[in-house]
Motif scaffolding. Structure first.
Motif, PDB file in Angstrom:
ATOM      1  N   GLY A 196      -4.638   6.844 -13.458  1.00  0.00           N
ATOM      2  CA  GLY A 196      -5.066   7.094 -12.082  1.00  0.00           C
ATOM      3  C   GLY A 196      -3.916   6.842 -11.129  1.00  0.00           C
ATOM      4  O   GLY A 196      -2.837   7.363 -11.295  1.00  0.00           O
ATOM      5  N   ASP A 197      -4.172   6.039 -10.115  1.00  0.00           N
ATOM      6  CA  ASP A 197      -3.170   5.461  -9.219  1.00  0.00           C
ATOM      7  C   ASP A 197      -2.501   6.379  -8.214  1.00  0.00           C
ATOM      8  O   ASP A 197      -2.331   6.009  -7.060  1.00  0.00           O
ATOM      9  N   VAL A 198      -2.057   7.577  -8.612  1.00  0.00           N
ATOM     10  CA  VAL A 198      -1.134   8.323  -7.755  1.00  0.00           C
ATOM     11  C   VAL A 198      -1.812   9.180  -6.681  1.00  0.00           C
ATOM     12  O   VAL A 198      -1.154   9.782  -5.851  1.00  0.00           O
ATOM     13  N   HIS A 199      -3.141   9.234  -6.699  1.00  0.00           N
ATOM     14  CA  HIS A 199      -3.901   9.995  -5.703  1.00  0.00           C
ATOM     15  C   HIS A 199      -3.667  11.501  -5.774  1.00  0.00           C
ATOM     16  O   HIS A 199      -3.770  12.210  -4.778  1.00  0.00           O
ATOM     17  N   TYR A 200      -3.341  11.968  -6.945  1.00  0.00           N
ATOM     18  CA  TYR A 200      -3.452  13.387  -7.265  1.00  0.00           C
ATOM     19  C   TYR A 200      -3.698  13.489  -8.764  1.00  0.00           C
ATOM     20  O   TYR A 200      -3.408  12.549  -9.507  1.00  0.00           O
TER      21      TYR A 200
ATOM     22  N   SER B 220      -9.940   7.033 -10.937  1.00  0.00           N
ATOM     23  CA  SER B 220      -9.521   5.795 -10.283  1.00  0.00           C
ATOM     24  C   SER B 220      -9.615   5.944  -8.777  1.00  0.00           C
ATOM     25  O   SER B 220      -9.789   7.055  -8.272  1.00  0.00           O
ATOM     26  N   CYS B 221      -9.494   4.846  -8.074  1.00  0.00           N
ATOM     27  CA  CYS B 221      -9.313   4.834  -6.623  1.00  0.00           C
ATOM     28  C   CYS B 221     -10.566   5.299  -5.877  1.00  0.00           C
ATOM     29  O   CYS B 221     -10.773   6.500  -5.695  1.00  0.00           O
ATOM     30  N   ARG B 222     -11.380   4.339  -5.496  1.00  0.00           N
ATOM     31  CA  ARG B 222     -12.623   4.696  -4.829  1.00  0.00           C
ATOM     32  C   ARG B 222     -12.871   3.722  -3.678  1.00  0.00           C
ATOM     33  O   ARG B 222     -13.108   2.542  -3.905  1.00  0.00           O
TER      34      ARG B 222
ATOM     35  N   ASP C 113      -3.369  -2.178  -8.597  1.00  0.00           N
ATOM     36  CA  ASP C 113      -2.868  -3.118  -7.579  1.00  0.00           C
ATOM     37  C   ASP C 113      -3.864  -3.423  -6.465  1.00  0.00           C
ATOM     38  O   ASP C 113      -4.052  -4.577  -6.091  1.00  0.00           O
ATOM     39  N   HIS C 114      -4.564  -2.398  -5.929  1.00  0.00           N
ATOM     40  CA  HIS C 114      -5.381  -2.656  -4.740  1.00  0.00           C
ATOM     41  C   HIS C 114      -6.600  -3.534  -5.004  1.00  0.00           C
ATOM     42  O   HIS C 114      -7.175  -4.070  -4.063  1.00  0.00           O
ATOM     43  N   ASP C 115      -7.013  -3.662  -6.270  1.00  0.00           N
ATOM     44  CA  ASP C 115      -8.075  -4.625  -6.555  1.00  0.00           C
ATOM     45  C   ASP C 115      -7.604  -6.027  -6.131  1.00  0.00           C
ATOM     46  O   ASP C 115      -8.415  -6.908  -5.870  1.00  0.00           O
TER      47      ASP C 115
ATOM     48  N   GLY D 131      -8.853   1.683 -12.134  1.00  0.00           N
ATOM     49  CA  GLY D 131      -8.151   0.907 -11.125  1.00  0.00           C
ATOM     50  C   GLY D 131      -8.540   1.242  -9.707  1.00  0.00           C
ATOM     51  O   GLY D 131      -9.035   2.322  -9.410  1.00  0.00           O
ATOM     52  N   ASP D 132      -8.288   0.278  -8.814  1.00  0.00           N
ATOM     53  CA  ASP D 132      -8.680   0.387  -7.409  1.00  0.00           C
ATOM     54  C   ASP D 132     -10.179   0.669  -7.303  1.00  0.00           C
ATOM     55  O   ASP D 132     -10.601   1.551  -6.554  1.00  0.00           O
ATOM     56  N   GLN D 133     -10.960  -0.102  -8.107  1.00  0.00           N
ATOM     57  CA  GLN D 133     -12.419  -0.033  -7.965  1.00  0.00           C
ATOM     58  C   GLN D 133     -12.806  -0.549  -6.587  1.00  0.00           C
ATOM     59  O   GLN D 133     -13.788  -0.110  -6.000  1.00  0.00           O
ATOM     60  N   VAL D 134     -12.035  -1.529  -6.098  1.00  0.00           N
ATOM     61  CA  VAL D 134     -12.193  -2.016  -4.724  1.00  0.00           C
ATOM     62  C   VAL D 134     -10.803  -2.125  -4.103  1.00  0.00           C
ATOM     63  O   VAL D 134      -9.811  -2.303  -4.806  1.00  0.00           O
ATOM     64  N   TYR D 135     -10.755  -1.985  -2.797  1.00  0.00           N
ATOM     65  CA  TYR D 135      -9.492  -2.137  -2.063  1.00  0.00           C
ATOM     66  C   TYR D 135      -9.563  -3.451  -1.273  1.00  0.00           C
ATOM     67  O   TYR D 135     -10.257  -3.535  -0.282  1.00  0.00           O
ATOM     68  N   ALA D 136      -8.814  -4.449  -1.758  1.00  0.00           N
ATOM     69  CA  ALA D 136      -8.863  -5.764  -1.118  1.00  0.00           C
ATOM     70  C   ALA D 136      -7.892  -5.870   0.045  1.00  0.00           C
ATOM     71  O   ALA D 136      -7.961  -6.808   0.833  1.00  0.00           O
TER      72      ALA D 136
HETATM   73 FE   LIG Z   1      -5.491   3.847  -5.335  1.00  0.00          FE
END
Ligand SMILES: [Fe+2]
Length: 549
Positions: free
Chosen positions: A429-433, A101-103, A209-211, A145-150
């Motif tokens: 994903g989500d938590v950045h670790y 996740s998260c890119r 969320d960031h999508d 998740g967070d494929q894009v950061y809006a």
């Molecule tokens: Fe993220």
């Protein structure tokens, strides 16, 4: 063709290929001497097509080409990448799946790599495309998740926004409308190596969320704050409408599409003019936000003998404090029907980790309880601030849902819902670790939580120790005591971290091997200063051997 072709839903006999085109037209996919076609549909002056390729033999690998109105557009001339293929499923090999996740979408040069690290997805794409690659291709990449950061935009995105509106006015550097979302997706998926990868390996996706925006649907009070702004309506409408087009449409199987209210309009359209879905999709998106029960973003796929359930843990929330739930009643019922044994592995994709480090889990359950008034009004105010400030909004912060899903997972693992699988594994994903943790059990299937985050959006080094302290340093006993004092019942089982955390940009892979479920985290590393051609390096491998009966 502006974006794509993207290989989306694939089963043993069919494939769905998505693309965005510059103009209206007829998109034709050709493979093994046969052709399949689709007309484009329009959304806010953008054009898209989804070509349904059917009647394929199971277990086949067929190179394909794409043409628009008779002009070949794929493969790109002199691309240097191997032919894109349609690879159908079948019983020929054990299931292989990649996830993460998260890119963020920044350049892949020295500057981009310095600020955001190497894109793990792109490093894996380069390895797979290399002539001496020995690694098997995945059957599916699952983006969690967070494929894009809006909300957190890059300089390149801000340049685009600045050219069309006053960035000093709300929502400032955040996304405002469909046009900006279309640009954000093109930044995310147009790099040549990633574009090739996405053309040839099937993908499944779910938002986080960031999508849409940080903390999306964290609580009723959060939603009230958003609704009071001038820009939220435009954002959520554009966010969900573009999500349907860019991410969700390709998640659906042909049978699910046939029942989809928007797809039915596309399938039924039979006129000389291109179908324009702008107004319909905007209305649909607004309704989905107003009434989450009116549409389902979750989906379930059986990949040979592995079941994958992907749960929407953002839009399908019940925010009414009296009935607060991470997944509302309808969604819980839907999940309950699909949480079954009889598979080698049961995989549950949820952007938010189901099992957080126990200390953090208890803290979230305590925060939920005091936010809802367990310690009176002033404490409720503090609880709500804390919830938004440090993202106390995972499954632990929605006890009703956590308990319901824990019960389902335990019943599957105990063989009460069909033959117990080797593992019940949550992918998140989500938590950045990244981490692996496991429920403490002595019999039945193993219940495991695997997290892969970020693919490319590392936590700043200072934040890493903060996050590690937050997640692992919170004394489990103290937070469990707090939770009990706010009258939160104890969790139905205990769990503990097995490996991690590690903070590298990673793409994880999962393979069903004879030794057990093999999980592997890999990152991209630059060697000899060649920023554009990173190599893949192993970060961690965990093999989950089945428990002896
Ligand atoms: Fe993220």
């Amino acid at each position: 063709m502006i974006l794509g072709p993207m290989m989306r839903y694939v089963d043993d006999v069919s494939a769905s290929i998505w693309c965005e085109t510059r103009d209206a037209g007829r998109v034709v996919v050709t493979a093994a001497g046969r052709s399949w076609a689709a007309h484009t549909f329009a959304v806010h002056d953008h054009h898209y097509a989804l070509v349904h390729v059917d009647g394929l033999p199971p277990n086949s690998t067929l190179p394909y080409t794409v043409a628009i109105d008779g002009t070949p557009v794929w493969p790109a001339e002199r691309s240097g990448f191997p032919a894109s293929v349609i690879a159908t499923l079948g019983d020929g090999h054990p299931v292989r799946l990649s996830f993460g996740s998260c890119r963020t979408s920044v350049g892949h040069d020295e500057g981009g790599n310095r600020t955001h690290g190497v894109d793990a997805l792109r490093a894996c794409a380069l390895r797979l495309s290399s002539p001496d690659n020995e690694v098997q291709r995945p059957d599916l990449i699952l983006f969690l998740g967070d494929q894009v950061y809006a909300d957190l935009t890059t300089e390149e995105m801000q340049k685009f926004i600045r050219a069309r509106r006053d960035i000093t006015q709300p929502p400032g550097k955040e996304l405002a409308d469909y046009e900006e979302y279309a640009h954000l997706y093109s930044l995310a998926w147009s790099d040549a190596a990633n574009r090739w990868l996405l053309s040839t390996v099937p993908t499944a996706m779910i938002f986080d969320d960031h999508d849409i925006r940080d903390d999306w649907n964290t609580s009723q009070s959060w939603k009230r704050q958003m609704n009071a702004t001038t820009w939220w309506r435009g954002r959520i409408v554009a966010g969900l409408a573009s999500y349907w087009v860019y991410q969700h449409l390709g998640n659906m199987s042909p049978a699910e599409r046939a029942n989809d209210e928007i797809w039915r309009l596309i399938a039924a359209h039979d006129g000389p003019d291109e179908l324009d879905l702008s107004a319909v999709l905007d209305e649909f998106a607004e309704r989905c936000d107003r009434d989450p029960t009116s549409y389902r973003w979750s989906y379930c796929r059986d990949l040979n003998d592995v079941r994958l359930i992907v749960v929407d843990s953002r839009a399908a929330r019940e925010l009414d404090p009296a009935r607060r739930a991470l997944i509302d009643e309808q969604e819980t019922g839907w999940l309950n029907e699909r949480m079954r044994g009889g598979f080698r592995h049961l995989l549950i994709g949820t952007s938010l980790p189901f099992l957080l480090p126990p200390g953090l889990h208890h803290l979230e359950s305590w925060d939920e309880a005091i936010s809802e008034g367990a310690w009176g009004k002033p404490a409720a105010w503090v609880g709500e601030r804390l919830r938004q400030l440090v993202d106390l909004e995972h499954w632990g912060a929605f006890q009703r849902s956590f308990r319901a899903v824990a019960k389902m997972a335990t019943e599957v693992a105990d063989g009460q819902r069909g033959t117990a699988p080797a593992t019940v594994t949550f992918l998140s994903g989500d938590v950045h670790y990244s981490t692996v943790s496991e429920v403490e059990r002595t019999s039945g299937s193993r219940i495991v939580q695997a997290v892969c985050s970020p693919i490319r959006n590392p936590l700043p080094v200072a934040m890493r120790s903060f996050s590690a302290v937050m997640a692992y340093g919170i004394a489990t006993r103290l937070s469990a005591f707090l939770a009990r004092s706010a009258r939160v019942p104890s969790p139905p089982f205990r769990w503990a971290g097995m490996r991690g955390p590690w903070f590298d940009n990673c793409l994880a892979s999962l393979e069903d091997t004879p030794a057990g479920l093999r999980l592997c985290w890999e990152k991209g590393v630059v060697q000899g200063g060649d920023q554009l051609h990173p190599l893949v390096e192993n970060v961690a491998t965990v093999v989950l051997a089945p428990r002896a009966p």
